[in-house]
Design a protein around this motif. Structure first.
Motif, PDB file in Angstrom:
ATOM      1  N   LEU A   1      38.276  94.457  94.180  1.00 49.79           N
ATOM      2  CA  LEU A   1      37.309  93.845  93.451  1.00 49.79           C
ATOM      3  C   LEU A   1      35.877  94.785  93.325  1.00 49.79           C
ATOM      4  O   LEU A   1      36.210  95.024  94.584  1.00 49.79           O
ATOM      5  CB  LEU A   1      36.532  92.281  94.139  1.00 49.79           C
ATOM      6  CG  LEU A   1      38.146  91.360  93.440  1.00 49.79           C
ATOM      7  CD1 LEU A   1      37.832  89.806  94.318  1.00 49.79           C
ATOM      8  CD2 LEU A   1      38.131  91.295  92.406  1.00 49.79           C
ATOM      9  N   PRO A   2      35.282  94.788  92.559  1.00 45.79           N
ATOM     10  CA  PRO A   2      33.678  95.421  93.331  1.00 45.79           C
ATOM     11  C   PRO A   2      33.265  94.377  94.206  1.00 45.79           C
ATOM     12  O   PRO A   2      32.906  93.279  94.272  1.00 45.79           O
ATOM     13  CB  PRO A   2      33.029  95.246  91.999  1.00 45.79           C
ATOM     14  CG  PRO A   2      33.411  94.182  91.325  1.00 45.79           C
ATOM     15  CD  PRO A   2      34.554  93.989  91.899  1.00 45.79           C
ATOM     16  N   LYS A   3      31.995  95.481  95.188  1.00 49.27           N
ATOM     17  CA  LYS A   3      31.585  95.098  96.063  1.00 49.27           C
ATOM     18  C   LYS A   3      30.019  93.741  95.825  1.00 49.27           C
ATOM     19  O   LYS A   3      29.043  94.686  95.837  1.00 49.27           O
ATOM     20  CB  LYS A   3      31.089  95.778  96.999  1.00 49.27           C
ATOM     21  CG  LYS A   3      32.046  96.642  97.592  1.00 49.27           C
ATOM     22  CD  LYS A   3      31.946  97.769  99.072  1.00 49.27           C
ATOM     23  CE  LYS A   3      32.891  98.203  99.527  1.00 49.27           C
ATOM     24  NZ  LYS A   3      32.863  99.328  99.858  1.00 49.27           N
ATOM     25  N   LEU A   4      30.086  93.157  94.805  1.00 49.31           N
ATOM     26  CA  LEU A   4      29.460  92.093  94.444  1.00 49.31           C
ATOM     27  C   LEU A   4      29.211  90.530  94.824  1.00 49.31           C
ATOM     28  O   LEU A   4      30.529  89.936  94.574  1.00 49.31           O
ATOM     29  CB  LEU A   4      29.254  91.936  92.777  1.00 49.31           C
ATOM     30  CG  LEU A   4      29.148  93.426  91.861  1.00 49.31           C
ATOM     31  CD1 LEU A   4      29.256  92.975  90.410  1.00 49.31           C
ATOM     32  CD2 LEU A   4      27.763  94.214  92.248  1.00 49.31           C
ATOM     33  N   PRO A   5      28.343  90.162  96.057  1.00 44.97           N
ATOM     34  CA  PRO A   5      28.240  89.487  95.720  1.00 44.97           C
ATOM     35  C   PRO A   5      28.625  87.682  94.880  1.00 44.97           C
ATOM     36  O   PRO A   5      28.216  87.607  93.922  1.00 44.97           O
ATOM     37  CB  PRO A   5      26.937  88.866  96.373  1.00 44.97           C
ATOM     38  CG  PRO A   5      26.737  90.443  96.571  1.00 44.97           C
ATOM     39  CD  PRO A   5      26.666  91.088  95.967  1.00 44.97           C
ATOM     40  N   GLY A   6      30.030  86.836  95.510  1.00 45.02           N
ATOM     41  CA  GLY A   6      29.873  85.902  94.500  1.00 45.02           C
ATOM     42  C   GLY A   6      30.699  86.166  93.527  1.00 45.02           C
ATOM     43  O   GLY A   6      31.019  85.407  92.419  1.00 45.02           O
ATOM     44  N   TYR A   7      31.220  87.240  93.507  1.00 51.26           N
ATOM     45  CA  TYR A   7      32.560  87.900  92.310  1.00 51.26           C
ATOM     46  C   TYR A   7      34.296  87.610  92.620  1.00 51.26           C
ATOM     47  O   TYR A   7      34.054  88.184  93.192  1.00 51.26           O
ATOM     48  CB  TYR A   7      31.879  89.283  92.496  1.00 51.26           C
ATOM     49  CG  TYR A   7      32.985  89.992  91.048  1.00 51.26           C
ATOM     50  CD1 TYR A   7      32.094  90.540  89.666  1.00 51.26           C
ATOM     51  CD2 TYR A   7      34.183  89.909  91.336  1.00 51.26           C
ATOM     52  CE1 TYR A   7      32.354  90.765  89.045  1.00 51.26           C
ATOM     53  CE2 TYR A   7      34.762  91.135  89.679  1.00 51.26           C
ATOM     54  CZ  TYR A   7      34.198  91.186  88.746  1.00 51.26           C
ATOM     55  OH  TYR A   7      34.851  91.424  87.464  1.00 51.26           O
ATOM     56  N   GLY A   8      34.586  86.825  92.155  1.00 46.06           N
ATOM     57  CA  GLY A   8      36.026  86.582  92.513  1.00 46.06           C
ATOM     58  C   GLY A   8      36.406  85.940  90.618  1.00 46.06           C
ATOM     59  O   GLY A   8      35.991  86.126  90.174  1.00 46.06           O
ATOM     60  N   TYR A   9      37.781  85.019  91.692  1.00 48.40           N
ATOM     61  CA  TYR A   9      38.544  84.708  90.501  1.00 48.40           C
ATOM     62  C   TYR A   9      38.821  83.365  90.936  1.00 48.40           C
ATOM     63  O   TYR A   9      38.688  82.734  91.894  1.00 48.40           O
ATOM     64  CB  TYR A   9      40.443  85.131  90.580  1.00 48.40           C
ATOM     65  CG  TYR A   9      40.273  86.797  90.110  1.00 48.40           C
ATOM     66  CD1 TYR A   9      40.122  86.394  88.923  1.00 48.40           C
ATOM     67  CD2 TYR A   9      40.187  87.728  90.217  1.00 48.40           C
ATOM     68  CE1 TYR A   9      40.976  87.610  87.604  1.00 48.40           C
ATOM     69  CE2 TYR A   9      39.647  89.017  89.762  1.00 48.40           C
ATOM     70  CZ  TYR A   9      40.746  88.862  88.516  1.00 48.40           C
ATOM     71  OH  TYR A   9      40.563  90.683  88.207  1.00 48.40           O
ATOM     72  N   THR A  10      38.830  82.283  89.986  1.00 52.94           N
ATOM     73  CA  THR A  10      39.537  80.643  90.276  1.00 52.94           C
ATOM     74  C   THR A  10      40.802  81.053  89.601  1.00 52.94           C
ATOM     75  O   THR A  10      41.109  81.612  88.984  1.00 52.94           O
ATOM     76  CB  THR A  10      38.517  79.956  89.789  1.00 52.94           C
ATOM     77  OG1 THR A  10      38.896  79.930  87.945  1.00 52.94           O
ATOM     78  CG2 THR A  10      37.399  79.800  89.996  1.00 52.94           C
ATOM     79  N   VAL A  11      41.236  80.366  90.643  1.00 49.86           N
ATOM     80  CA  VAL A  11      42.914  80.000  90.577  1.00 49.86           C
ATOM     81  C   VAL A  11      43.201  78.375  90.313  1.00 49.86           C
ATOM     82  O   VAL A  11      42.556  77.611  89.546  1.00 49.86           O
ATOM     83  CB  VAL A  11      43.444  79.864  92.179  1.00 49.86           C
ATOM     84  CG1 VAL A  11      45.303  78.801  91.875  1.00 49.86           C
ATOM     85  CG2 VAL A  11      43.141  80.699  93.032  1.00 49.86           C
ATOM     86  N   ASP A  12      44.517  79.304  88.522  1.00 47.96           N
ATOM     87  CA  ASP A  12      44.355  77.608  87.662  1.00 47.96           C
ATOM     88  C   ASP A  12      45.154  76.979  88.306  1.00 47.96           C
ATOM     89  O   ASP A  12      45.241  76.787  89.603  1.00 47.96           O
ATOM     90  CB  ASP A  12      45.567  78.279  87.127  1.00 47.96           C
ATOM     91  CG  ASP A  12      45.698  77.780  85.987  1.00 47.96           C
ATOM     92  OD1 ASP A  12      45.605  76.436  85.537  1.00 47.96           O
ATOM     93  OD2 ASP A  12      47.512  78.421  85.226  1.00 47.96           O
ATOM     94  N   ASP A  13      44.291  75.485  87.710  1.00 48.97           N
ATOM     95  CA  ASP A  13      44.271  74.189  88.882  1.00 48.97           C
ATOM     96  C   ASP A  13      45.396  73.560  87.499  1.00 48.97           C
ATOM     97  O   ASP A  13      45.408  72.184  87.831  1.00 48.97           O
ATOM     98  CB  ASP A  13      43.171  73.664  89.111  1.00 48.97           C
ATOM     99  CG  ASP A  13      42.225  73.812  87.607  1.00 48.97           C
ATOM    100  OD1 ASP A  13      42.679  73.888  86.889  1.00 48.97           O
ATOM    101  OD2 ASP A  13      41.245  73.076  87.686  1.00 48.97           O
ATOM    102  N   GLY A  14      45.686  74.168  86.222  1.00 48.13           N
ATOM    103  CA  GLY A  14      46.501  73.338  85.899  1.00 48.13           C
ATOM    104  C   GLY A  14      46.484  72.882  84.211  1.00 48.13           C
ATOM    105  O   GLY A  14      47.082  72.078  83.344  1.00 48.13           O
TER     106      GLY A  14
END
Length: 733
Positions: free
Chosen positions: A519-532
């Protein structure tokens, strides 16, 4: 061959039109490239847009029979300009001219030498070789059948005319054949090289960019040996932030997880940054059809400011997705429940800012109070430490846990008395969001089971746990048999995965098959996990920037209108926190005396640094070193450290507890078994109970790990991690 020609002459389906148009546009774009002189450096053309007065003067000075073309060169209108504008439309006639010259040249050589049969045979062999070479080239370049079949038909027709002319010489039937060929075979070409209806169709560059993406996918990504062989990119259309299209997979051989794992290589195939490729399930299609967004103007390249807390339908909006289609969210409330969660992120990933955003929005928009536990005694987030209704460090974590269990028991009785089956936040019964930062220092083997009870049973009673750490191994959740139950309870509801320093960390999140290290080194950059639910997307996002006062002061310009610092936000909303009287009474003396304890700790901290500052100033004024030794500075008790033995300098190192480094080539199931063994659950039966899987499955996984050399059998039914995956405590990152 006849059947193949018939199939190729049939009209294309709608889904093939985009690829065909893309190939044509790419070829046309190549014709528009300016000539490059060998050995010279390209110099940008000067700006040729003149002011109105200047332009009028120069237009008057120029000859009325001259004008400048798009390259800035002076051209005289006439047949040359007409030929240049129609150069694409004349290509079939130019090819016909080349065929005519070749055929008549062969006929002339046969008439002059008197060996027309021999010349015809040589011509036939040459034309057949050229057709075979064209066929091989088309197969190697994976040319679309629409254009490959057309080119092959044109080549066969031209070769047949040249061969016939070489044998028979010139005749009127051959001349009619020659003139009719471009009129018939050129129809397909002319249909795709029509003059645009307006100048904007070719000047905006949008069509060329989309055509280039389609071409790159076909030649670099979907080709044999590419990162996604056999896949097809179709229906590529522009939208506000780039292009969106459909990705057709090879049924039975590829899945969404395979494409997501290949994103780093797809990035180089399309020459697009990794964070600008978003692949997810198609909302209206079968599993073999995916939706892909290729972002050219990302809304998350620069951080978006946190302008206001947004809570919608039980969700806290965190920030925009990387493709600009919606916002990622944290589920705070679902049907009659308050959800828990887990945030994973290494140093500099923006983990603390995400926690602050969730806490601030929960307090500002819902009847919720925040309890804050920090493994670093407030150093992780001074804002949450100051403004939470109750804060505590590792030493006071057991007292807060006992209070939470007491509140849980009270609210169970409350629900039974009022015949309630769930929780709905209200001023009379507010929710309790327990944020556990650096949870690997809070959760222990002795308390993991009770924390798991709070996470499982508290959701129906208005108690949620939001934990955060830099790792996802079981030792971050206390280790032991209950660690996996606690981890599953937190991750299954809300999982937020930011950039990490280990590839293995993402395997614990269900449905997430991306490399978090990339992932790029950007604060707050990411994924949320599938909660269905239907609102979740497998797309990266970037949390809005909740800027603090220090960062705002370091800016060269003031904050935009309507943007406030985190300190201002918390100062405005944090005093509104109010726990209901019965829950506060159930929490006991630890909760009732929290303000006195916090004031006492702050006074001791102020006295510590005030005394140290006076001693330092006295030493500077007197210039004497021994003045400093007369001041006694209180300091927290240090843990018992081993005594250094000069005769055995390596004795302490032998007593260090090894820290296990997880292998990087494990499946999800293998990783869970390996992690349990690394945390001290060494018997197969205990592993099955801790992970909630059958004993047969555990024995199969143990055998696989033993064969791979990751664990070893040390006794009857007992296993241990091999020494190749251990490192000293001092080398932990």
């Amino acid at each position: 061959m006849t059947r193949r020609r018939q199939r190729q002459s049939e009209g294309l389906s709608a889904r093939e039109q985009a690829r065909v148009q893309a190939a044509v546009t790419t070829a046309l774009a190549a014709l528009d490239k300016p000539p490059r002189t060998h050995g010279t450096e390209l110099v940008p053309a000067p700006n040729r847009q003149l002011e109105p007065a200047t332009q009028s003067a120069e237009t008057t000075a120029e000859s009325p029979e001259s004008h400048r073309d798009r390259h800035g060169r002076t051209r005289n209108p006439g047949w040359r300009s007409l030929a240049h504008r129609n150069r694409r439309q004349l290509l079939p006639w130019k090819a016909t001219l080349a065929v005519a010259l070749s055929g008549y040249l062969a006929a002339l050589v046969g008439w002059v030498t008197g060996e027309s049969v021999l010349v015809g045979q040589i011509t036939t062999a040459t034309c057949a070789t050229a057709v075979m070479a064209l066929l091989i080239g088309l197969r190697r370049k994976h040319t679309h059948p629409y254009w490959g079949g057309w080119l092959l038909a044109c080549a066969i027709n031209g070769g047949a005319w040249i061969t016939t002319t070489a044998f028979c010489g010139t005749s009127y039937p051959l001349l009619v054949w020659l003139c009719a060929s471009p009129c018939l075979l050129g129809l397909r070409w002319w249909r795709h090289v029509r003059h645009p209806s307006s100048a904007t169709d070719t000047d905006n560059g949008t069509g060329h960019r989309g055509a280039q993406l389609l071409h790159d996918w076909a030649t670099n990504a979907g080709c044999s040996g590419g990162p996604a062989p056999g896949t097809r990119l179709t229906n590529l259309t522009p939208y506000r932030y780039g292009y969106t299209g459909e990705l057709r997979l090879v049924r039975g051989k590829q899945s969404l997880a395979d494409v997501q794992a290949a994103l780093p290589r797809l990035s180089t195939a399309l020459d697009v940054a990794r964070e600008h490729l978003v692949v997810e399930e198609h909302p209206d299609g079968p599993p073999s059809r995916l939706r892909i967004q290729i972002v050219t103007k990302s809304p998350v390249t620069t951080a978006a400011y946190f302008d206001q807390p947004v809570y919608r339908d039980g969700r806290i909006l965190l920030g925009p997705y990387a493709d600009g289609l919606g916002d990622a969210s944290f589920v705070l409330h679902s049907d009659d429940s308050m959800e828990s969660g887990y945030v994973l992120g290494s140093k500099g990933s923006g983990k603390s800012r995400v926690l602050e955003t969730i806490a601030l929005t929960a307090i500002a928009t819902t009847p919720t109070v925040v309890f804050y536990l920090d493994g670093q005694n407030g150093a992780s987030s001074p804002l949450l430490w100051e403004h939470a209704l109750w804060h505590a460090g590792p030493d006071d974590a057991p007292a807060m846990l006992r209070s939470l269990l007491a509140i849980k028991d009270y609210r169970q009785l409350y629900n039974r008395k009022n015949r309630l089956t769930g929780f709905t936040p209200s001023a009379e019964l507010p929710g309790i969001l327990v944020i556990v930062d650096e949870c690997h220092k809070i959760f222990t083997d002795q308390t993991a089971a009770r924390w798991a009870d709070v996470a499982r049973e508290g959701r129906k009673l208005g108690i949620g746990i939001l934990a955060a750490s830099q790792v996802t191994t079981l030792d971050a959740f206390g280790g032991g048999q209950q660690a996996d139950a606690l981890r599953s309870s937190l991750v299954s509801s809300n999982g937020i995965a930011l950039r990490t320093a280990s590839k293995v960390q993402s395997t614990v999140f269900p449905g997430l098959s991306v490399d978090l290290m990339s992932l790029p080194k950007l604060p707050g950059y990411g994924y949320t996990v599938d909660d269905g639910d239907d609102q979740h997307r497998t797309a990266p996002f970037r949390a809005r920037w909740l800027i603090d006062a220090k960062q705002a002061a370091g800016r060269d310009e003031p904050l935009p209108d309507g943007i406030h610092t985190a300190e201002d936000w918390f100062a405005a909303v944090a005093p509104n926190q109010q726990l209901d009287e019965r829950s506060a009474h159930a929490a006991g003396a630890a909760f009732a005396t929290r303000h006195e304890k916090a004031a006492r700790e702050q006074a001791e901290l102020d006295a510590l640094f005030a005394t140290a500052s006076r001693a330092s100033a006295s030493r500077v004024e007197t210039g004497r070193v021994d003045d400093f030794t007369e001041v006694v500075v209180p300091f927290p008790d240090l843990p018992n450290l081993p005594v250094f033995d000069p005769e055995n300098p390596d004795g302490d190192r032998e007593a260090e507890k090894p820290v296990n480094s997880p292998p990087a080539d494990l499946s999800d199931a293998q990783y869970r078994v390996w992690d349990a063994i690394a945390c001290g659950v060494v018997r197969s039966g205990d592993i099955a109970d801790a992970l909630g899987i059958s004993g047969t499955r555990v024995r199969v996984l143990l055998g696989e790990l033993v064969n791979a050399g990751h664990i070893e059998k040390v006794g009857h039914g007992r296993y241990a991690v091999t020494s190749t995956h251990r490192q000293s405590e001092g080398s932990r990152v």
